[in-house]
Design a protein around this motif. Structure first.
Motif, PDB file in Angstrom:
ATOM      1  N   ARG A   1      -2.915   4.561   2.659  1.00 54.59           N
ATOM      2  CA  ARG A   1      -3.927   5.278   1.880  1.00 54.59           C
ATOM      3  C   ARG A   1      -3.242   6.429   1.160  1.00 54.59           C
ATOM      4  N   SER A   2      -3.474   6.524  -0.126  1.00 55.02           N
ATOM      5  CA  SER A   2      -2.896   7.582  -0.951  1.00 55.02           C
ATOM      6  C   SER A   2      -3.746   8.845  -0.837  1.00 55.02           C
ATOM      7  N   GLU A   3      -3.183   9.969  -1.257  1.00 52.72           N
ATOM      8  CA  GLU A   3      -3.902  11.246  -1.224  1.00 52.72           C
ATOM      9  C   GLU A   3      -5.201  11.209  -2.022  1.00 52.72           C
ATOM     10  N   ASP A   4      -5.253  10.382  -3.078  1.00 53.72           N
ATOM     11  CA  ASP A   4      -6.460  10.300  -3.897  1.00 53.72           C
ATOM     12  C   ASP A   4      -7.505   9.349  -3.314  1.00 53.72           C
ATOM     13  N   GLY A   5      -7.215   8.753  -2.155  1.00 51.38           N
ATOM     14  CA  GLY A   5      -8.151   7.854  -1.495  1.00 51.38           C
ATOM     15  C   GLY A   5      -7.947   6.388  -1.828  1.00 51.38           C
ATOM     16  N   SER A   6      -7.161   6.095  -2.855  1.00 49.98           N
ATOM     17  CA  SER A   6      -6.890   4.692  -3.173  1.00 49.98           C
ATOM     18  C   SER A   6      -5.988   4.103  -2.090  1.00 49.98           C
ATOM     19  N   LEU A   7      -6.016   2.793  -1.966  1.00 51.76           N
ATOM     20  CA  LEU A   7      -5.165   2.110  -0.998  1.00 51.76           C
ATOM     21  C   LEU A   7      -3.974   1.503  -1.717  1.00 51.76           C
ATOM     22  N   LEU A   8      -2.880   1.448  -1.008  1.00 53.72           N
ATOM     23  CA  LEU A   8      -1.634   0.875  -1.525  1.00 53.72           C
ATOM     24  C   LEU A   8      -1.223  -0.266  -0.618  1.00 53.72           C
ATOM     25  N   ASP A   9      -0.964  -1.405  -1.195  1.00 55.06           N
ATOM     26  CA  ASP A   9      -0.489  -2.552  -0.434  1.00 55.06           C
ATOM     27  C   ASP A   9       0.920  -2.872  -0.910  1.00 55.06           C
ATOM     28  N   PHE A  10       1.862  -2.870   0.009  1.00 55.27           N
ATOM     29  CA  PHE A  10       3.256  -3.211  -0.281  1.00 55.27           C
ATOM     30  C   PHE A  10       3.576  -4.476   0.497  1.00 55.27           C
ATOM     31  N   ILE A  11       3.863  -5.551  -0.198  1.00 57.28           N
ATOM     32  CA  ILE A  11       4.184  -6.809   0.463  1.00 57.28           C
ATOM     33  C   ILE A  11       5.607  -7.189   0.062  1.00 57.28           C
ATOM     34  N   LEU A  12       6.408  -7.546   1.039  1.00 45.93           N
ATOM     35  CA  LEU A  12       7.796  -7.942   0.784  1.00 45.93           C
ATOM     36  C   LEU A  12       7.899  -9.458   0.751  1.00 45.93           C
TER      37      LEU A  12
END
Length: 99
Positions: A44-55
């Protein structure tokens, strides 16, 4: 092969419910893509958005999954909770380091 990061930043009204569906999505990615799926991180980013990192093991595997997964009925529980997608990118890893 070129290890590839799939980066997605998106809105989600219920991050807890999305996280609850995460284990089934990860199991599906392992089943469908085998050794091409290398791992994933949800944040979760500071702005509330979610971040998905897939390798992924290659850009081809990343592109294939990006095409197939959002419409896959087996992944509907996860993807139905994603709101607006702000950004989605694939990037080749040039260097990695671990402690």
């Amino acid at each position: 092969m070129s290890t590839t990061i799939e980066y997605v930043r998106f809105a989600c009204a219920d991050p807890e419910q999305l996280t609850a569906h995460r284990a089934s999505l990860i199991a599906l990615l392992r089943e469908r893509y085998g050794s091409d799926f290398l791992g994933a991180h949800l944040a979760r980013s500071e702005d509330g958005s979610l971040l998905d990192f897939i390798l992924w093991a290659s850009p081809e595997a990343a592109a294939r999954a990006a095409q197939e997964m959002p419409g896959d009925p087996a992944a509907e529980g996860f993807f139905s909770l994603i709101g607006e997608v702000h950004e989605m990118r694939h990037a080749q890893i040039l260097h990695s380091a671990r402690p």
